[in-house]
Design a protein around this motif. Structure first.
Motif, PDB file in Angstrom:
ATOM      1  N   ARG A 256       0.663  -1.330   0.080  1.00  0.00           N
ATOM      2  CA  ARG A 256      -0.157  -0.039   0.012  1.00  0.00           C
ATOM      3  C   ARG A 256       0.956   0.816  -0.219  1.00  0.00           C
ATOM      4  O   ARG A 256       0.597   2.388  -1.008  1.00  0.00           O
ATOM      5  N   ILE A 257       1.740   0.968   0.911  1.00  0.00           N
ATOM      6  CA  ILE A 257       3.371   2.560   0.891  1.00  0.00           C
ATOM      7  C   ILE A 257       3.483   2.723  -0.831  1.00  0.00           C
ATOM      8  O   ILE A 257       3.370   3.588  -1.293  1.00  0.00           O
ATOM      9  N   LEU A 258       4.033   1.475  -1.583  1.00  0.00           N
ATOM     10  CA  LEU A 258       4.670   1.690  -2.525  1.00  0.00           C
ATOM     11  C   LEU A 258       3.553   1.953  -3.777  1.00  0.00           C
ATOM     12  O   LEU A 258       4.613   2.620  -4.496  1.00  0.00           O
ATOM     13  N   GLY A 259       2.809   2.155  -3.661  1.00  0.00           N
ATOM     14  CA  GLY A 259       2.015   1.730  -4.437  1.00  0.00           C
ATOM     15  C   GLY A 259       1.359   3.741  -4.419  1.00  0.00           C
ATOM     16  O   GLY A 259       0.578   3.817  -5.719  1.00  0.00           O
ATOM     17  N   ARG A 260       2.026   4.184  -4.158  1.00  0.00           N
ATOM     18  CA  ARG A 260       1.447   6.314  -3.974  1.00  0.00           C
ATOM     19  C   ARG A 260       2.330   6.955  -4.708  1.00  0.00           C
ATOM     20  O   ARG A 260       2.345   7.511  -4.488  1.00  0.00           O
ATOM     21  N   PHE A 261       3.495   5.255  -5.356  1.00  0.00           N
ATOM     22  CA  PHE A 261       4.346   6.921  -6.560  1.00  0.00           C
ATOM     23  C   PHE A 261       4.814   5.909  -6.862  1.00  0.00           C
ATOM     24  O   PHE A 261       4.675   4.900  -7.038  1.00  0.00           O
ATOM     25  N   GLY A 262       5.062   6.956  -8.202  1.00  0.00           N
ATOM     26  CA  GLY A 262       5.819   5.836  -8.881  1.00  0.00           C
ATOM     27  C   GLY A 262       6.835   6.802  -9.742  1.00  0.00           C
ATOM     28  O   GLY A 262       7.569   7.751  -9.394  1.00  0.00           O
ATOM     29  N   GLY A 263       7.671   6.003 -10.771  1.00  0.00           N
ATOM     30  CA  GLY A 263       8.976   6.282 -10.949  1.00  0.00           C
ATOM     31  C   GLY A 263      10.645   6.503 -10.697  1.00  0.00           C
ATOM     32  O   GLY A 263      10.586   5.515  -9.427  1.00  0.00           O
ATOM     33  N   VAL A 264      11.170   7.540 -10.515  1.00  0.00           N
ATOM     34  CA  VAL A 264      12.553   7.663  -9.226  1.00  0.00           C
ATOM     35  C   VAL A 264      11.946   7.336  -8.081  1.00  0.00           C
ATOM     36  O   VAL A 264      12.769   6.663  -6.832  1.00  0.00           O
ATOM     37  N   SER A 265      11.346   8.331  -8.039  1.00  0.00           N
ATOM     38  CA  SER A 265      11.050   8.941  -6.313  1.00  0.00           C
ATOM     39  C   SER A 265      10.357   7.082  -5.648  1.00  0.00           C
ATOM     40  O   SER A 265      10.384   7.000  -4.694  1.00  0.00           O
ATOM     41  N   GLY A 266       9.443   6.090  -6.941  1.00  0.00           N
ATOM     42  CA  GLY A 266       8.552   4.806  -6.410  1.00  0.00           C
ATOM     43  C   GLY A 266      10.296   4.092  -6.279  1.00  0.00           C
ATOM     44  O   GLY A 266      10.158   3.687  -4.998  1.00  0.00           O
ATOM     45  N   ASN A 267      11.113   4.221  -6.350  1.00  0.00           N
ATOM     46  CA  ASN A 267      12.299   3.075  -7.392  1.00  0.00           C
ATOM     47  C   ASN A 267      12.783   3.521  -5.684  1.00  0.00           C
ATOM     48  O   ASN A 267      13.064   3.000  -4.492  1.00  0.00           O
TER      49      ASN A 267
ATOM     50  N   ILE B 221       5.107 -11.320  -6.867  1.00  0.00           N
ATOM     51  CA  ILE B 221       3.705 -11.606  -7.817  1.00  0.00           C
ATOM     52  C   ILE B 221       2.990 -11.417  -6.917  1.00  0.00           C
ATOM     53  O   ILE B 221       1.736 -10.469  -7.870  1.00  0.00           O
ATOM     54  N   GLY B 222       3.089 -11.441  -5.973  1.00  0.00           N
ATOM     55  CA  GLY B 222       1.656 -10.352  -5.322  1.00  0.00           C
ATOM     56  C   GLY B 222       1.689  -9.033  -4.845  1.00  0.00           C
ATOM     57  O   GLY B 222       0.729  -7.953  -5.529  1.00  0.00           O
ATOM     58  N   PHE B 223       3.265  -7.620  -5.449  1.00  0.00           N
ATOM     59  CA  PHE B 223       3.246  -6.243  -5.234  1.00  0.00           C
ATOM     60  C   PHE B 223       2.526  -6.593  -6.790  1.00  0.00           C
ATOM     61  O   PHE B 223       2.058  -5.972  -6.800  1.00  0.00           O
ATOM     62  N   THR B 224       2.959  -6.608  -7.758  1.00  0.00           N
ATOM     63  CA  THR B 224       2.681  -7.003  -8.744  1.00  0.00           C
ATOM     64  C   THR B 224       1.454  -6.801  -9.553  1.00  0.00           C
ATOM     65  O   THR B 224       0.666  -6.538 -10.573  1.00  0.00           O
ATOM     66  N   SER B 225       0.464  -8.247  -9.049  1.00  0.00           N
ATOM     67  CA  SER B 225      -0.251  -8.415  -9.562  1.00  0.00           C
ATOM     68  C   SER B 225      -1.589  -7.672  -8.585  1.00  0.00           C
ATOM     69  O   SER B 225      -2.446  -7.290  -9.006  1.00  0.00           O
ATOM     70  N   ALA B 226      -0.882  -6.577  -7.913  1.00  0.00           N
ATOM     71  CA  ALA B 226      -1.408  -6.021  -6.900  1.00  0.00           C
ATOM     72  C   ALA B 226      -1.885  -3.935  -7.819  1.00  0.00           C
ATOM     73  O   ALA B 226      -1.877  -3.505  -7.071  1.00  0.00           O
ATOM     74  N   GLY B 227      -0.669  -4.271  -8.909  1.00  0.00           N
ATOM     75  CA  GLY B 227      -1.074  -2.997  -9.675  1.00  0.00           C
ATOM     76  C   GLY B 227       0.554  -2.255  -9.508  1.00  0.00           C
ATOM     77  O   GLY B 227       0.486  -1.462 -10.042  1.00  0.00           O
ATOM     78  N   LEU B 228       1.783  -2.270  -8.537  1.00  0.00           N
ATOM     79  CA  LEU B 228       2.993  -2.300  -8.349  1.00  0.00           C
ATOM     80  C   LEU B 228       3.522  -1.847  -9.854  1.00  0.00           C
ATOM     81  O   LEU B 228       3.887  -3.314 -11.081  1.00  0.00           O
ATOM     82  N   PRO B 229       4.343  -0.813 -10.262  1.00  0.00           N
ATOM     83  CA  PRO B 229       5.132  -1.131 -11.157  1.00  0.00           C
ATOM     84  C   PRO B 229       6.106  -1.942 -10.826  1.00  0.00           C
ATOM     85  O   PRO B 229       6.987  -2.499  -9.936  1.00  0.00           O
ATOM     86  N   ILE B 230       6.817  -2.500 -11.672  1.00  0.00           N
ATOM     87  CA  ILE B 230       8.221  -3.780 -11.628  1.00  0.00           C
ATOM     88  C   ILE B 230       8.871  -3.217 -10.992  1.00  0.00           C
ATOM     89  O   ILE B 230      10.082  -3.870 -10.518  1.00  0.00           O
ATOM     90  N   GLY B 231       9.359  -1.769 -11.859  1.00  0.00           N
ATOM     91  CA  GLY B 231      10.446  -1.334 -11.484  1.00  0.00           C
ATOM     92  C   GLY B 231      10.554  -1.551  -9.781  1.00  0.00           C
ATOM     93  O   GLY B 231      11.460  -1.660  -9.238  1.00  0.00           O
ATOM     94  N   VAL B 232       9.528  -0.426  -8.959  1.00  0.00           N
ATOM     95  CA  VAL B 232       9.647  -0.247  -7.495  1.00  0.00           C
ATOM     96  C   VAL B 232       9.432  -1.573  -7.031  1.00  0.00           C
ATOM     97  O   VAL B 232      10.174  -1.466  -5.410  1.00  0.00           O
ATOM     98  N   THR B 233       9.147  -2.223  -7.485  1.00  0.00           N
ATOM     99  CA  THR B 233       8.809  -3.562  -6.934  1.00  0.00           C
ATOM    100  C   THR B 233      10.826  -4.455  -7.104  1.00  0.00           C
ATOM    101  O   THR B 233      10.834  -4.517  -5.246  1.00  0.00           O
TER     102      THR B 233
END
Length: 249
Positions: free
Chosen positions: A76-87, A109-121
């Motif tokens: 949930r925390i990671l899902g709020r950010f994207g791009g380099v800031s998410g990384n 699998i859990g993070f990606t299936s929940a919609g998190l970008p692969i890079g952040v994961t």
């Protein structure tokens, strides 16, 4: 500065334990610390006790912290950010939620299936087993804080770079379709009481120590056998900075 040095010497380097074991070797075993045998025995006893104390305390503390950051909360925390800031956030969050490498696939699998970008994961998964509080404190106790901090910074930077590169490469097409379509079991966030957290942390200490105690003793025994018995010039000749294979060894 004096307080910091005192805490570093007594809590991390355990100078009190060093002196206690020295007294044991000299007064009980009647061995001179300057001799090879006395130095090796002191090395073995001191390091064994020190490592097990640090390991137990750190595992307990980290497990207690980890109980507040189950995978679902991290997602949930990671899902709020994207791009380099998410990384960056993924790498930093990975340092305080030390999931072992064996959990990387289900977490991915859990993070990606929940919609998190692969890079952040990937930034999260790279930093989590690589950089954690245990590594920081153990390195600080064995070497110094500068080396420990450099290790953490390098680990976080590598995790950010790795996640950013993977994100820019657009590798989503190479991920199996079921990863995006299926939710993995076990990511539900559970409420834990203070007692549950203490029991969880205690169980983690017992489980990990039970699995690694033999390797710790073996490693320290090898170190004690080398200590004061192999001349430093031979070690420097084999593992000097000018030897390209020294890092591999």
């Amino acid at each position: 500065m004096f307080v910091f040095k005192f805490l570093n010497d007594q809590l991390l380097k355990m100078q009190w334990l060093y002196d206690l074991v020295r007294s044991l070797v000299e007064n009980v075993f009647n061995l001179d610390m300057t001799t090879r045998l006395g130095g090796s025995i002191h090395f073995f006893i001191y390091d064994i006790i020190k490592i097990f104390i640090l390991l137990s305390v750190l595992i307990f503390a980290i497990s207690y912290i980890q109980s507040y950051f189950p995978p679902e909360r991290s997602r949930r925390i990671l899902g709020r950010f994207g791009g380099v800031s998410g990384n960056v956030l993924g790498a930093l969050l990975g340092t305080i939620t030390p999931f072992c490498s064996c959990s990387s696939i289900p977490l991915f699998i859990g993070f990606t299936s929940a919609g998190l970008p692969i890079g952040v994961t990937f930034s999260f998964l790279l930093s989590s087993p690589l950089v954690d509080l245990a590594s920081l404190i153990l390195l600080a106790s064995i070497f110094n804080w500068k080396i420990a901090i450099v290790y953490v910074v390098v680990g976080v930077v590598l995790a950010v770079i790795g996640g950013t590169v993977i994100s820019r490469m657009k590798l989503e097409d190479y991920v199996e379709p079921f990863v995006f379509s299926n939710q993995i079991d076990g990511l539900e966030e559970q409420t834990m009481t203070a007692k549950d957290r203490l029991e969880f942390s205690n169980d983690q200490v017992k489980d990990i120590v039970k699995r690694v105690w033999m390797y710790i003793i073996l490693g320290v025994a090898i170190g004690a056998a080398i200590h004061n018995w192999i001349p430093e010039n031979i070690i420097a000749a084999l593992l000097g900075q000018d030897k390209w294979y020294s890092v591999l060894l």
